[in-house]
Design an enzyme around this catalytic site. Structure first.
Site, PDB file in Angstrom:
ATOM      1  N   CYS A   1       0.757  -1.068  -0.069  1.00 11.01           N
ATOM      2  CA  CYS A   1      -0.122  -0.142   0.123  1.00 11.01           C
ATOM      3  C   CYS A   1       0.762   1.260   0.139  1.00 11.01           C
ATOM      4  CB  CYS A   1      -0.930   0.045   1.132  1.00 11.01           C
ATOM      5  SG  CYS A   1      -1.866   1.609   1.273  1.00 11.01           S
TER       6      CYS A   1
ATOM      7  N   CYS B   1      -6.052  -0.086   6.864  1.00  7.96           N
ATOM      8  CA  CYS B   1      -6.022   0.500   5.448  1.00  7.96           C
ATOM      9  C   CYS B   1      -7.195   1.420   5.014  1.00  7.96           C
ATOM     10  CB  CYS B   1      -5.833  -0.590   4.499  1.00  7.96           C
ATOM     11  SG  CYS B   1      -5.432   0.184   2.812  1.00  7.96           S
TER      12      CYS B   1
ATOM     13  N   ASP C   1       0.370   3.993   1.818  1.00 13.55           N
ATOM     14  CA  ASP C   1       0.090   4.434   2.934  1.00 13.55           C
ATOM     15  C   ASP C   1       1.705   4.723   3.460  1.00 13.55           C
ATOM     16  OD1 ASP C   1       0.046   4.621   5.954  1.00 13.55           O
ATOM     17  OD2 ASP C   1      -2.029   3.923   5.520  1.00 13.55           O
TER      18      ASP C   1
ATOM     19  N   HIS D   1      -2.369  -4.018   4.910  1.00 12.27           N
ATOM     20  CA  HIS D   1      -2.203  -3.418   6.279  1.00 12.27           C
ATOM     21  C   HIS D   1      -3.391  -3.452   7.079  1.00 12.27           C
ATOM     22  CE1 HIS D   1      -2.569   0.786   5.720  1.00 12.27           C
ATOM     23  NE2 HIS D   1      -2.507   0.541   4.764  1.00 12.27           N
TER      24      HIS D   1
ATOM     25  N   ARG E   1       2.861   5.008   6.352  1.00 17.73           N
ATOM     26  CA  ARG E   1       3.382   4.156   7.642  1.00 17.73           C
ATOM     27  C   ARG E   1       3.693   2.852   7.180  1.00 17.73           C
ATOM     28  NH1 ARG E   1      -2.491   4.961  10.174  1.00 17.73           N
ATOM     29  NH2 ARG E   1      -2.951   4.498   8.171  1.00 17.73           N
TER      30      ARG E   1
END
Ligand SMILES: [Zn+2]
Length: 221
Positions: free
Chosen positions: A44, A103, A46, A100, A48
């Site tokens: 992803c 998400c 993302d 994750h 993080r």
């Protein structure tokens, strides 16, 4: 303000180079000469979920493709180009689809709000939800339901990768290649192997009645 923030990043870059060179003077010379990663990470976007850091490996060791909600759509030219290069040129040995928990892409796929283009991008996740809606709707807690959908999405993407012609052809050639499904926890930083590893799907189908041959967990070592 923006410029000073970028100066900060440039200073970080210089400090990082110094750290890397002091630990290993030949580090960049070696990297420049050759890229030979054994792993393709499909994760992803993302912020993080930083791929290399999570599995503790250096630049040059992990080929990375990231998009919203770690999808592997069979018509996406960007993903397919990465997959073909990784399999046919770099000859990676492992492909990890890494979702994750928490998400926001997965959540946005099913929260009923309209956002625009991303609603189309996330369509495959709604399909996964509809396929499993009995089981998912039976989970009363919304965030637990989304976490379960995150896992189901990873499993679907693993199948997409494994059934792709680039991967099928690699297996037909006898190439050593496995496709794994992982989920990363933002809460504690740990990766969970969903134990859905596929090797030689299709190639095995001709030989065995069960097309999805699970293997032992393949550790990154
Ligand atoms: Zn995400």
């Amino acid at each position: 303000m923006g410029a000073s923030m970028l100066d900060h990043l440039k200073a970080n870059n210089r400090a990082w180079v110094e750290r890397m060179v002091s630990a290993d003077p030949d580090f960049f010379r070696r990297l420049e000469g050759q890229q030979t990663p054994e792993y393709l990470w499909i994760g992803c976007s993302d912020s993080r979920v930083p791929a290399n850091e999570i599995v503790g490996i250096d630049p040059g060791e992990l080929f990375v493709h990231r998009n919203v909600a770690n999808l592997a759509p069979p018509q996406d030219a960007n993903y397919l180009s990465v997959l073909q290069f990784a399999v046919e040129v770099l000859k990676v040995k492992h492909i990890m689809v890494v979702g994750h928990y928490g998400c926001s892409g997965v959540s946005a796929a099913v929260d009923g709000k309209r956002r625009g283009l991303v609603d189309h991008w996330l369509h495959p996740i709604r399909e996964v939800y509809h396929e499993h809606h009995d089981a998912l709707d039976a989970i009363p807690d919304w965030s637990a339901r989304l976490d379960s959908l995150c896992e189901l999405n990873v499993i679907r993407q693993v199948r997409n990768v494994a059934s792709d012609v680039f991967v099928q052809e690699a297996w037909a050639r006898g190439q050593d290649l496995r496709v794994h499904g992982w989920v990363y926890s933002l809460a504690n930083g740990l990766v969970t192997d969903l134990d859905v590893t596929i090797e030689r799907l299709g190639y095995q189908r001709k030989l065995a009645p069960d097309p999805q041959v699970k293997t032992e967990v393949n550790r990154l070592d």
